[in-house]
Design an enzyme around this catalytic site. Structure first.
Site, mmCIF file in Angstrom:
data_model
loop_
_atom_site.group_PDB
_atom_site.id
_atom_site.type_symbol
_atom_site.label_atom_id
_atom_site.label_comp_id
_atom_site.label_asym_id
_atom_site.label_seq_id
_atom_site.Cartn_x
_atom_site.Cartn_y
_atom_site.Cartn_z
ATOM 1 C CG HIS A 56 -8.075 1.675 -6.912
ATOM 2 N ND1 HIS A 56 -9.157 1.590 -6.090
ATOM 3 C CD2 HIS A 56 -7.195 2.486 -6.258
ATOM 4 C CE1 HIS A 56 -8.945 2.303 -4.991
ATOM 5 N NE2 HIS A 56 -7.765 2.857 -5.074
ATOM 6 C CE1 TYR B 85 -10.539 4.091 -2.229
ATOM 7 C CE2 TYR B 85 -11.844 6.016 -2.749
ATOM 8 C CZ TYR B 85 -10.641 5.344 -2.764
ATOM 9 O OH TYR B 85 -9.540 5.954 -3.331
HETATM 10 N N1 NAP Z 1 -6.052 6.083 -6.150
HETATM 11 C C1 NAP Z 1 -5.602 5.686 -4.979
HETATM 12 O O1 NAP Z 1 -4.928 4.653 -4.853
HETATM 13 C C2 NAP Z 1 -5.897 6.519 -3.762
HETATM 14 C C3 NAP Z 1 -5.177 6.277 -2.591
HETATM 15 C C4 NAP Z 1 -5.462 7.070 -1.479
HETATM 16 C C5 NAP Z 1 -6.438 8.052 -1.566
HETATM 17 N N2 NAP Z 1 -7.148 8.240 -2.726
HETATM 18 C C6 NAP Z 1 -8.216 9.266 -2.830
HETATM 19 O O2 NAP Z 1 -7.702 10.504 -2.373
HETATM 20 C C7 NAP Z 1 -8.542 11.003 -1.333
HETATM 21 C C8 NAP Z 1 -7.746 11.858 -0.380
HETATM 22 O O3 NAP Z 1 -6.721 11.126 0.258
HETATM 23 P P1 NAP Z 1 -6.765 10.797 1.833
HETATM 24 O O4 NAP Z 1 -8.184 10.764 2.281
HETATM 25 O O5 NAP Z 1 -5.993 9.553 2.059
HETATM 26 O O6 NAP Z 1 -5.931 11.968 2.501
HETATM 27 P P2 NAP Z 1 -6.012 13.595 2.506
HETATM 28 O O7 NAP Z 1 -7.132 14.080 1.676
HETATM 29 O O8 NAP Z 1 -4.640 14.066 2.225
HETATM 30 O O9 NAP Z 1 -6.291 13.902 4.042
HETATM 31 C C9 NAP Z 1 -7.511 13.600 4.653
HETATM 32 C C10 NAP Z 1 -7.432 14.027 6.119
HETATM 33 O O10 NAP Z 1 -7.281 15.453 6.195
HETATM 34 C C11 NAP Z 1 -8.290 15.990 7.032
HETATM 35 N N3 NAP Z 1 -8.686 17.301 6.493
HETATM 36 C C12 NAP Z 1 -9.387 17.558 5.368
HETATM 37 N N4 NAP Z 1 -9.517 18.886 5.167
HETATM 38 C C13 NAP Z 1 -8.905 19.479 6.208
HETATM 39 C C14 NAP Z 1 -8.727 20.836 6.577
HETATM 40 N N5 NAP Z 1 -9.197 21.829 5.818
HETATM 41 N N6 NAP Z 1 -8.043 21.112 7.731
HETATM 42 C C15 NAP Z 1 -7.552 20.108 8.493
HETATM 43 N N7 NAP Z 1 -7.687 18.804 8.187
HETATM 44 C C16 NAP Z 1 -8.369 18.482 7.058
HETATM 45 C C17 NAP Z 1 -9.424 14.999 7.013
HETATM 46 O O11 NAP Z 1 -10.184 15.106 8.196
HETATM 47 P P3 NAP Z 1 -11.757 14.694 8.304
HETATM 48 O O12 NAP Z 1 -12.051 13.617 7.311
HETATM 49 O O13 NAP Z 1 -11.894 14.263 9.696
HETATM 50 O O14 NAP Z 1 -12.569 15.901 7.991
HETATM 51 C C18 NAP Z 1 -8.669 13.670 6.919
HETATM 52 O O15 NAP Z 1 -8.244 13.243 8.187
HETATM 53 C C19 NAP Z 1 -9.123 9.721 -0.712
HETATM 54 O O16 NAP Z 1 -10.217 10.001 0.124
HETATM 55 C C20 NAP Z 1 -9.431 8.954 -1.962
HETATM 56 O O17 NAP Z 1 -10.625 9.434 -2.569
HETATM 57 C C21 NAP Z 1 -6.861 7.500 -3.825
#
Ligand code: NAP
Length: 272
Positions: free
Chosen positions: A105, A47
């Site tokens: 990861h 990241y």
């Molecule tokens: N291990 C892996 O391979 C892997 C892969 C992908 C992700 N991850 C981890 O999982 C985390 C979460 O996944 P993600 O970031 O891809 O997707 P997510 O958490 O499903 O969605 C994030 C999106 O939702 C929005 N959001 C957050 N809270 C909200 C709410 N209460 N109302 C409306 N919209 C909202 C955010 O907006 P804003 O940011 O604009 O506030 C952002 O655009 C990542 O950040 C990472 O740490 C791990």
């Protein structure tokens, strides 16, 4: 906040995801989350934001024991010496002397899984990792890690949300008492505008995103790490812990199509 007990650590059930947060904006978002009461931060060497996260943690003046930090080693760094180099760099950027969870990861086709766990366990013995875990492991890989290699993994972090079925992996993890950490718990934000979730939200006076999160958090052994940059969303996601869904809501969510995977890089083994 409620913790999931696993391999000697307490994993807070709601954490802050930080993928695609960078620099000062990342620092500000993590500072805001810690001030609101988040105690679980999810990052990864990939990241490229461990430095601002380290700065935010230092600024928070929280006692180290009150904070859970997960970071991850990228699939290109899974040789023993590469893991050590990657780990040292992560720790330095985070300004920490240990992390709570260190995850593989992504699996890679050519990885030497027993050797990887051996290296991770040495880091654990050295007191620099409290627990080891994996991410994006398929059922077949999980079985290898748990049953063949007998690695003490504290979680499998995988994509899981209202639009994706993960029953097989979830049931396997539950049978082995290993938490499932749901990434993309808001389907990368799409859950916030889903008509079914919005209708459930209207009924309870909450948002569709809160419905999506609580559906996950109502499941035994599941933690979630939504990414939210804005303080209002961070607060709303924390407040989702207090939401009460009823059987009718759960039935409507169960009926949503569950075949949407949004993360699937070409290098990983096929999902089964
Ligand atoms: N291990 C892996 O391979 C892997 C892969 C992908 C992700 N991850 C981890 O999982 C985390 C979460 O996944 P993600 O970031 O891809 O997707 P997510 O958490 O499903 O969605 C994030 C999106 O939702 C929005 N959001 C957050 N809270 C909200 C709410 N209460 N109302 C409306 N919209 C909202 C955010 O907006 P804003 O940011 O604009 O506030 C952002 O655009 C990542 O950040 C990472 O740490 C791990």
């Amino acid at each position: 906040m409620e913790n999931l007990q696993t391999q000697g650590i307490g994993l807070p059930r709601l954490g802050l995801g930080t993928f695609r947060m960078q620099g000062d904006a990342c620092r500000a978002a993590v500072e805001s989350a810690l001030a609101l009461g988040y105690r679980h931060i999810d990052t990864a060497e990939m990241y490229a934001n461990e430095e601002p996260i380290g700065a935010a943690i230092a600024a928070s003046r929280l006692a180290r024991k009150d904070l859970h930090v997960t970071t991850k080693v990228w699939h290109e760094n899974l040789a023993a010496d590469a893991i050590r180099r990657a780990f040292d760099a992560s720790l330095k950027k985070l300004r920490l002397d240990h992390v709570d969870l260190y995850l593989v990861h992504w699996p890679s086709r050519h990885m030497d899984l027993p050797a990887i766990f051996e290296t991770l366990l040495k880091l654990k013995q050295e007191g620099r990792i409290r627990a080891i875990g994996v991410a994006n492991f398929t059922l077949a890989l999980l079985k290898r890690a748990v049953e063949e290699i007998k690695a003490p993994i504290a979680c499998n972090q995988i994509e899981y949300h209202v639009m994706l079925d993960q029953t097989k992996i979830r049931q396997y993890l539950a049978a082995k008492s290993i938490p499932l950490v749901a990434y993309c718990p808001l389907a990368q934000g799409r859950a916030a505008s889903d008509e079914t979730l919005m209708a459930i939200g209207r009924k309870h006076g909450i948002s569709a995103a809160q419905v999506a999160l609580k559906w996950l958090l109502d499941q035994d052994g599941v933690a979630a790490i939504p990414k939210a940059s804005r303080a209002e969303s961070q607060k709303a996601n924390l407040d989702a812990l207090k939401v009460k869904l009823d059987d009718q809501d759960r039935k409507a969510i169960a009926a949503l199509p569950k075949d949407k995977r949004f993360v699937n890089p070409g290098f990983a083994p096929d999902w089964d």
